[in-house]
Design a protein around this motif. Structure first.
Motif, PDB file in Angstrom:
ATOM      1  N   GLU A 106     -74.871 -26.913 120.323  1.00  0.00           N
ATOM      2  CA  GLU A 106     -73.422 -26.878 120.123  1.00  0.00           C
ATOM      3  C   GLU A 106     -73.073 -26.381 118.713  1.00  0.00           C
ATOM      4  OE1 GLU A 106     -71.283 -27.399 122.565  1.00  0.00           O
ATOM      5  OE2 GLU A 106     -72.829 -28.010 124.012  1.00  0.00           O
TER       6      GLU A 106
ATOM      7  N   LYS B 133     -69.742 -19.855 124.546  1.00  0.00           N
ATOM      8  CA  LYS B 133     -69.846 -20.872 123.501  1.00  0.00           C
ATOM      9  C   LYS B 133     -70.739 -20.423 122.352  1.00  0.00           C
ATOM     10  CE  LYS B 133     -73.726 -23.709 125.168  1.00  0.00           C
ATOM     11  NZ  LYS B 133     -74.180 -25.099 125.321  1.00  0.00           N
TER      12      LYS B 133
ATOM     13  N   GLU C  89     -63.791 -21.349 129.920  1.00  0.00           N
ATOM     14  CA  GLU C  89     -63.926 -22.267 128.784  1.00  0.00           C
ATOM     15  C   GLU C  89     -64.550 -21.527 127.612  1.00  0.00           C
ATOM     16  OE1 GLU C  89     -66.481 -26.285 127.548  1.00  0.00           O
ATOM     17  OE2 GLU C  89     -66.090 -25.843 129.676  1.00  0.00           O
TER      18      GLU C  89
ATOM     19  N   ARG D 220     -65.686 -22.460 123.594  1.00  0.00           N
ATOM     20  CA  ARG D 220     -65.810 -23.563 122.634  1.00  0.00           C
ATOM     21  C   ARG D 220     -66.790 -23.207 121.513  1.00  0.00           C
ATOM     22  NH1 ARG D 220     -69.032 -26.707 126.940  1.00  0.00           N
ATOM     23  NH2 ARG D 220     -71.164 -26.890 126.101  1.00  0.00           N
TER      24      ARG D 220
ATOM     25  N   ASN E  16     -62.523 -26.617 119.676  1.00  0.00           N
ATOM     26  CA  ASN E  16     -63.538 -26.633 118.620  1.00  0.00           C
ATOM     27  C   ASN E  16     -63.736 -25.233 118.030  1.00  0.00           C
ATOM     28  OD1 ASN E  16     -65.190 -28.244 117.029  1.00  0.00           O
ATOM     29  ND2 ASN E  16     -67.022 -27.719 118.175  1.00  0.00           N
TER      30      ASN E  16
ATOM     31  N   ARG F 263     -62.389 -36.557 124.197  1.00  0.00           N
ATOM     32  CA  ARG F 263     -62.652 -35.256 123.570  1.00  0.00           C
ATOM     33  C   ARG F 263     -64.012 -35.228 122.871  1.00  0.00           C
ATOM     34  NH1 ARG F 263     -61.571 -35.297 118.079  1.00  0.00           N
ATOM     35  NH2 ARG F 263     -60.384 -37.065 117.260  1.00  0.00           N
TER      36      ARG F 263
ATOM     37  N   LYS G  96     -66.297 -33.815 125.228  1.00  0.00           N
ATOM     38  CA  LYS G  96     -65.795 -32.541 125.761  1.00  0.00           C
ATOM     39  C   LYS G  96     -65.071 -32.725 127.102  1.00  0.00           C
ATOM     40  CE  LYS G  96     -69.949 -30.593 125.375  1.00  0.00           C
ATOM     41  NZ  LYS G  96     -70.711 -31.561 124.564  1.00  0.00           N
TER      42      LYS G  96
END
Length: 469
Positions: free
Chosen positions: A234, A259, A284, A286, A309, A425, A428
């Motif tokens: 991440e 991502k 999505e 992020r 994010n 959150r 996620k």
């Protein structure tokens, strides 16, 4: 005088013998302090050093473990050996020296020593991940010990700085892009459901033609970083992002996850008509180091989009354009890697260069959407030469975090500064809790029948990408 000279010589002789005795005693002490026990054991920081998925032919990151001497005597390790020797796909470095076999390494009492390990996995015919193993053996006294090495290898389809035309990627194996990839003009790249695309550091997916991401709700297309170890999963900014160039047309992203890029999707300028250059459905984005979506004088459409994010803006609209977002959840808070200090939405009507200021009208609509974060102001509109070109930003049935007066932008049935009550959150999860003000606050005019997860929107729809269940 002679007496003084004799005294001086005697002092020097005394000093010489004192140093000699000290060195001799230390030598004897060191020799006696070597550990000599047949049952002695080393302590390791781990008994198994594992590597997450490593793509074939591409080396892993370096991992390490420590060897500890638990005794009050110096431990002399007779042998440290990589069991697979020169044929091993693992590589080791012991205390700064690379090799496969090491002799007579000493660790002082209570001290430790590092062993560093890397792995490069050879290709095979397997489509699914496969495990590679080896070990490092240690011999202290007459007591053999070992640390196991294990890595998951993954074959992939590799692209190295290539230009492609009219390709369809299926999910037989992941796709790895090193040094970027270009979809040529008047060509397409179609990526089918379940495909995982991994891009190396500084790589982009450039599109001059058309990019289609054809995921399914339960089997999305995923574009992400190359490194898959836990730390990188991440981590923002590990690849440059998708870059839709000016000639590109008719790009469609359906059920996609993008991502850990610098910019998630950048869409360049001056379309030939008002048809969207990119249409986003159930997408999505992020963990971007910069913006989630960056549009420059472009036309974009999105429904059921989730962006969060982001290091700068979730949606950044520069130098005009036409933007239509419906049922968007745009959320931003600071995290371990992101300092949220810029508004979620930025819009401008100009391009400034040292020689000129160019203007373009901007029309942006956010319908049935949530724009919420930790800043007091999550909208920033920068208008040059007010009144010269249109600047119309409409929030229609939306929940918005803002301190802007209502006459600055266009608000219609807007909930201002109300916590949307996301489920979690930190995990996620941007679905809505029971009691959220976003429930039943939307308008049916948005015309989006299902939510991000495929659930039917019945009656008065909820705000955001997720319908409360």
């Amino acid at each position: 005088m002679e007496s003084n000279q004799r005294l001086f010589k005697n002092k020097h002789l005394l000093l010489f013998f004192s140093v000699f005795i000290l060195l001799f005693s230390q030598y004897g002490c060191n020799k006696d302090d070597i550990l000599d026990r047949s049952d002695a054991e080393l302590i390791f920081s781990t008994d198994t050093l594992t590597f997450d998925t490593v793509f074939t032919t591409l080396g892993s990151t370096t991992r390490s473990f420590k060897i500890y001497n638990q005794y009050n005597q110096t431990a002399r390790i007779k042998e440290i050996r990589l069991s697979g020797g020169e044929n091993s796909q693992f590589r080791i470095n012991v205390d700064g020296i690379s090799g496969t076999e090491f002799k007579d390494y000493e660790i002082l009492p209570g001290d430790s020593m590092y062993v560093f390990v890397e792995v490069t996995v050879d290709p095979s015919d397997a489509s699914l991940p496969f495990v590679m193993t080896d070990s490092i053996s240690f011999l202290l006294g007459n007591n053999p010990q070992k640390v196991t090495l294990a890595a998951w290898g993954q074959n992939a389809n590799f692209y190295y700085g290539q230009t492609i035309c009219d390709e369809i990627w299926d999910d037989d194996k992941p796709y790895v892009i090193v040094n970027s990839l270009l979809v040529d003009s008047a060509c397409f790249l179609r990526i089918e459901e379940g495909v995982q695309v991994h891009l190396s550091n500084n790589s982009r997916l450039f599109v001059n033609g058309t990019l289609e991401l054809n995921g399914q709700i339960d089997n999305p297309v995923i574009l992400q970083q190359l490194r898959l170890e836990q730390f990188y999963r991440e981590l923002p900014g590990q690849w440059e992002g998708i870059h839709i160039l000016r000639p590109s047309v008719n790009n469609v992203f359906s059920n996609a996850l993008i991502k850990n890029a610098v910019v998630g999707v950048r869409v360049d300028s001056l379309p030939e008509n008002n048809n969207p250059k990119v249409s986003f459905f159930n997408t999505e984005i992020r963990n971007t180091l910069s913006s989630g979506i960056l549009g420059i004088t472009t036309v974009l459409y999105g429904e059921n989009i989730l962006i969060y994010n982001c290091g700068e803006h979730n949606i950044q609209m520069e130098y005009g354009g036409i933007y239509d977002f419906r049922h968007a959840t745009l959320a931003n808070y600071s995290s371990s890697f992101i300092n949220h200090n810029k508004p979620i939405i930025r819009a401008s009507n100009f391009l400034a260069t040292p020689d000129a200021l160019s203007l373009a009208p901007i029309y942006a609509t956010f319908t049935n959407s949530i724009i919420y974060g930790s800043l007091d102001e999550e909208i920033f509109i920068e208008e040059a030469e007010p009144g010269v070109v249109d600047v119309e930003i409409l929030f229609n049935h939306a929940l918005v975090k803002t301190e802007m007066p209502e006459d600055t932008v266009f608000f219609n049935n807007v909930l201002r500064n109300m916590d949307p009550q996301f489920t979690d959150r930190f995990e996620k999860d941007y679905t809505l809790l029971n009691g959220s003000p976003a429930i039943d606050a939307g308008t049916q005019d948005a015309g989006v029948q299902n939510d991000f997860k495929g659930n039917m929107r019945s009656g008065q729809p909820d705000l955001g990408a997720f319908e409360f269940q």
